[in-house]
Design a protein around this motif. Structure first.
Motif, PDB file in Angstrom:
ATOM      1  N   GLN A 109       0.835  -1.185   0.000  1.00  0.00           N
ATOM      2  CA  GLN A 109       0.000   0.000   0.000  1.00  0.00           C
ATOM      3  C   GLN A 109       0.881   1.250   0.000  1.00  0.00           C
ATOM      4  O   GLN A 109       1.890   1.304   0.702  1.00  0.00           O
ATOM      5  N   SER A 110       0.477   2.249  -0.793  1.00  0.00           N
ATOM      6  CA  SER A 110       1.221   3.491  -0.874  1.00  0.00           C
ATOM      7  C   SER A 110       0.235   4.655  -0.945  1.00  0.00           C
ATOM      8  O   SER A 110      -0.682   4.646  -1.765  1.00  0.00           O
ATOM      9  N   ALA A 111       0.443   5.643  -0.089  1.00  0.00           N
ATOM     10  CA  ALA A 111      -0.408   6.832  -0.075  1.00  0.00           C
ATOM     11  C   ALA A 111       0.486   8.071  -0.075  1.00  0.00           C
ATOM     12  O   ALA A 111       1.443   8.161   0.713  1.00  0.00           O
ATOM     13  N   VAL A 168       3.713  14.612   1.777  1.00  0.00           N
ATOM     14  CA  VAL A 168       3.791  13.565   2.801  1.00  0.00           C
ATOM     15  C   VAL A 168       3.518  12.225   2.123  1.00  0.00           C
ATOM     16  O   VAL A 168       2.883  12.167   1.061  1.00  0.00           O
ATOM     17  N   GLY A 169       3.998  11.144   2.730  1.00  0.00           N
ATOM     18  CA  GLY A 169       3.769   9.825   2.152  1.00  0.00           C
ATOM     19  C   GLY A 169       3.899   8.723   3.180  1.00  0.00           C
ATOM     20  O   GLY A 169       4.574   8.880   4.210  1.00  0.00           O
ATOM     21  N   TYR A 170       3.225   7.617   2.888  1.00  0.00           N
ATOM     22  CA  TYR A 170       3.296   6.423   3.745  1.00  0.00           C
ATOM     23  C   TYR A 170       3.236   5.195   2.853  1.00  0.00           C
ATOM     24  O   TYR A 170       2.328   5.055   2.020  1.00  0.00           O
ATOM     25  N   ASP A 171       4.235   4.319   2.984  1.00  0.00           N
ATOM     26  CA  ASP A 171       4.284   3.054   2.251  1.00  0.00           C
ATOM     27  C   ASP A 171       4.338   1.907   3.249  1.00  0.00           C
ATOM     28  O   ASP A 171       5.048   1.990   4.272  1.00  0.00           O
ATOM     29  N   ARG A 172       3.630   0.817   2.914  1.00  0.00           N
ATOM     30  CA  ARG A 172       3.686  -0.380   3.751  1.00  0.00           C
ATOM     31  C   ARG A 172       3.522  -1.613   2.869  1.00  0.00           C
ATOM     32  O   ARG A 172       2.663  -1.644   1.985  1.00  0.00           O
ATOM     33  N   GLU A 173       4.360  -2.601   3.124  1.00  0.00           N
ATOM     34  CA  GLU A 173       4.249  -3.884   2.442  1.00  0.00           C
ATOM     35  C   GLU A 173       4.281  -4.995   3.486  1.00  0.00           C
ATOM     36  O   GLU A 173       5.157  -5.017   4.357  1.00  0.00           O
ATOM     37  N   ASP A 174       3.343  -5.929   3.382  1.00  0.00           N
ATOM     38  CA  ASP A 174       3.283  -7.096   4.255  1.00  0.00           C
ATOM     39  C   ASP A 174       3.467  -8.345   3.413  1.00  0.00           C
ATOM     40  O   ASP A 174       2.628  -8.656   2.557  1.00  0.00           O
ATOM     41  N   TRP A 185       7.248   9.564   5.503  1.00  0.00           N
ATOM     42  CA  TRP A 185       8.092  10.707   5.174  1.00  0.00           C
ATOM     43  C   TRP A 185       7.271  11.975   4.995  1.00  0.00           C
ATOM     44  O   TRP A 185       6.084  11.928   4.670  1.00  0.00           O
ATOM     45  N   VAL A 186       7.957  13.095   5.195  1.00  0.00           N
ATOM     46  CA  VAL A 186       7.408  14.423   4.924  1.00  0.00           C
ATOM     47  C   VAL A 186       8.569  15.268   4.423  1.00  0.00           C
ATOM     48  O   VAL A 186       9.697  15.149   4.914  1.00  0.00           O
ATOM     49  N   ARG A 187       8.320  16.109   3.399  1.00  0.00           N
ATOM     50  CA  ARG A 187       9.401  16.928   2.867  1.00  0.00           C
ATOM     51  C   ARG A 187       8.854  18.171   2.180  1.00  0.00           C
ATOM     52  O   ARG A 187       7.696  18.196   1.722  1.00  0.00           O
ATOM     53  N   ALA A 188       9.717  19.193   2.121  1.00  0.00           N
ATOM     54  CA  ALA A 188       9.407  20.437   1.417  1.00  0.00           C
ATOM     55  C   ALA A 188      10.420  20.604   0.291  1.00  0.00           C
ATOM     56  O   ALA A 188      11.617  20.344   0.471  1.00  0.00           O
ATOM     57  N   ASP A 189       9.944  21.035  -0.882  1.00  0.00           N
ATOM     58  CA  ASP A 189      10.800  21.212  -2.051  1.00  0.00           C
ATOM     59  C   ASP A 189      10.648  22.619  -2.610  1.00  0.00           C
ATOM     60  O   ASP A 189       9.564  23.217  -2.534  1.00  0.00           O
ATOM     61  N   VAL A 190      11.732  23.109  -3.210  1.00  0.00           N
ATOM     62  CA  VAL A 190      11.755  24.442  -3.803  1.00  0.00           C
ATOM     63  C   VAL A 190      12.360  24.349  -5.197  1.00  0.00           C
ATOM     64  O   VAL A 190      13.329  23.612  -5.424  1.00  0.00           O
TER      65      VAL A 190
END
Length: 495
Positions: A155-157, A176-182, A194-199
């Motif tokens: 799952q990836s959001a 922002v993002g969240y990945d999970r694999e089972d 993760w969370v990040r800012a880009d310019v």
């Protein structure tokens, strides 16, 4: 038929195959669907040529729920890989006998792209599933354990908001993002938050300086195998280790902290783009880059350098997400399997060679280079794909897979295809391929190369005939090279 002309047992093996399939391409204002699905049954003419059922296919779909704002997309793949330990020799499976595993993968999810005033808002969710069907053998007590992938759910959001340069002298985004694999084997789990800012800071009409900073936390864990009274791992009916559900989770990778990168973005035209970045991620120096060039409406080239933490399930899902529009699903004429690379009718391509080599449940640090080129001009079309990758495996320092932690595999591949149609409703297609797999995990290095050519001609409105000749060589380290000649003639009826 196929015959060993060097090595092997020297037999000439013959079979008859019966196949049925669907090739469809549907496009309208809100829907785009493409599918190539084939079922084939091979009838062996003697006991040395086993009967086989072969299911292979690839599909992609996109439906606009709200035009230009919200869509749902998906993709699927069914193919085969070798299961005889020669995992770098998947280009031709005609001579592998029954030593194959079936691979299935699919994903689906919505994508939102909209605006709030001058700000762009993007969000996406992907649900993926991958499975390998086979019955594996586990080594005897006292021998190093071997891993075998069973299935996983991924799952990836992601979500982001930002603005292009214009109202401000720079562009910005916050994501922002969240990945999970089972994965079912030993209850393995991967989580990435993760969370990040880009310019983006333009310095000219075609050149910009780009950079970003953020925070990321990645954790990979698994449980131990169930042990018998002698302390040896228990094996299930499918040949895989039975998970000890009561065991504590063992960490294979646990890293969190600040991530950053900086680089340049060059776009001299709408058809050309170059981006290169260097920074810090995964607790080390991190490089990524990409170059794309759409030379014409039917010709394109792409080059990517990647560095990520990956797995078989996530890598295969990524291949499906990146399928080009209007792809051409080429097949090996002797086995019916999909070949390594898929080319787009409007340019672009995607290769599955790397993902399908050396399949394992273990996660790994994945670095490499991949390039694709394709073009269509008049009655000619041709393309190429090549790449290199290194996988450094991640596993707990204790328990069943401790021996693979830190080991590396390397894979090199190249594919070239050429096609020519003629005015008499006939055509000629050919392919060259090569693959070298340095299997430090399996202990086997394998070189696989070969070529085939097919001539086909339409007879009437729906019937066509074809003839194919090919050559395939498999050269495992410390074993004799086997070179096989292949030939086939057949008829096809299209409804």
């Amino acid at each position: 038929f196929f015959a060993d002309i060097k090595g092997g047992n020297g037999d000439v093996l013959t079979y008859t195959s019966l196949a049925a399939g669907v090739d469809a391409n549907i496009r309208n204002r809100r829907t785009e669907v493409q599918v190539s699905l084939r079922y084939e049954h091979q009838f062996g003419w003697n006991k040395n040529t086993p009967d086989q059922d072969v299911i292979s296919g690839i599909a992609s779909a996109r439906v606009d729920v709200i035009r230009d704002k919200l869509n749902i997309e998906g993709g699927a793949l069914a193919t085969r890989v070798r299961a005889d330990g020669l995992s770098g020799a998947n280009n031709s499976l005609a001579s592998s006998g029954g030593a194959t595993s079936n691979v299935y993968s699919a994903y689906v999810g919505p994508t939102l792209t909209t605006h709030i005033g001058e700000m762009s808002v993007n969000a996406a969710y992907r649900l993926g599933y991958s499975r390998v069907e086979d019955k594996v053998s586990v080594t005897a007590p006292g021998v190093a354990a071997q891993d075998s992938f069973s299935d996983s759910v991924y799952q990836s959001a992601t979500a982001s908001v930002g603005m292009q340069p214009g109202n401000l002298p720079f562009g910005w985004s916050l994501g922002v993002g969240y990945d999970r694999e089972d994965a079912s084997q030993l209850d393995q789990r991967y989580e990435d938050k993760w969370v990040r800012a880009d310019v983006t800071l333009p310095v000219s009409r075609t050149l910009a300086v780009v950079g970003g900073v953020g925070y990321e936390a990645i954790k990979i864990s698994e449980r131990d195998a169930l042990r018998d009274s002698g302390g040896f791992p228990v094996v299930g009916s499918d040949g895989r280790f039975v998970t000890d559900k009561s065991s504590p989770r063992l960490l294979a990778y646990d890293n969190d902290g600040i991530i950053w990168d900086a680089g340049v973005l060059w776009r001299p035209s709408r058809r050309t783009s170059l981006e290169a970045r260097v920074g810090r991620r995964y607790n080390s120096i991190h490089y990524v880059g990409s170059f794309s060039w759409q030379a014409t409406s039917h010709s394109s080239f792409s080059l990517v350098y990647f560095d990520t933490i990956d797995s078989f399930g996530r890598a295969l899902t990524g291949n499906l997400v990146a399928l080009p529009s209007g792809f051409q699903a080429a097949r090996n004429p002797f086995s019916g399997d999909l070949t390594g690379c898929v080319q787009g009718s409007q340019g672009g391509g995607q290769c599955f060679n790397d993902s399908l080599s050396g399949i394992t449940t273990a996660n790994y640090r994945h670095r490499g280079l991949a390039a694709q080129y394709s073009t269509r001009a008049g009655r000619w079309n041709w393309g190429a794909g090549l790449g290199y990758s290194q996988r450094k495996f991640l596993a707990p320092n204790a328990a069943i897979f401790a021996s693979i932690n830190g080991k590396k595999d390397e894979n090199y591949y190249a594919d070239l295809f050429l096609g020519r149609s003629f005015e008499d409703n006939s055509g000629l297609e050919g392919s060259l391929y090569a693959n070298y797999f340095n299997g430090n995990l399996s202990g086997t290095d394998v070189t696989n190369w070969g070529s085939y050519v097919t001539y086909h001609k339409t007879i009437g409105n729906r019937l066509s005939a074809q003839a194919s000749l090919g050559l395939d060589a498999v050269d495992p380290q410390e074993l004799n090279e086997i070179i096989t000649a292949l030939g086939q003639i057949g008829l096809r009826y299209q409804f």
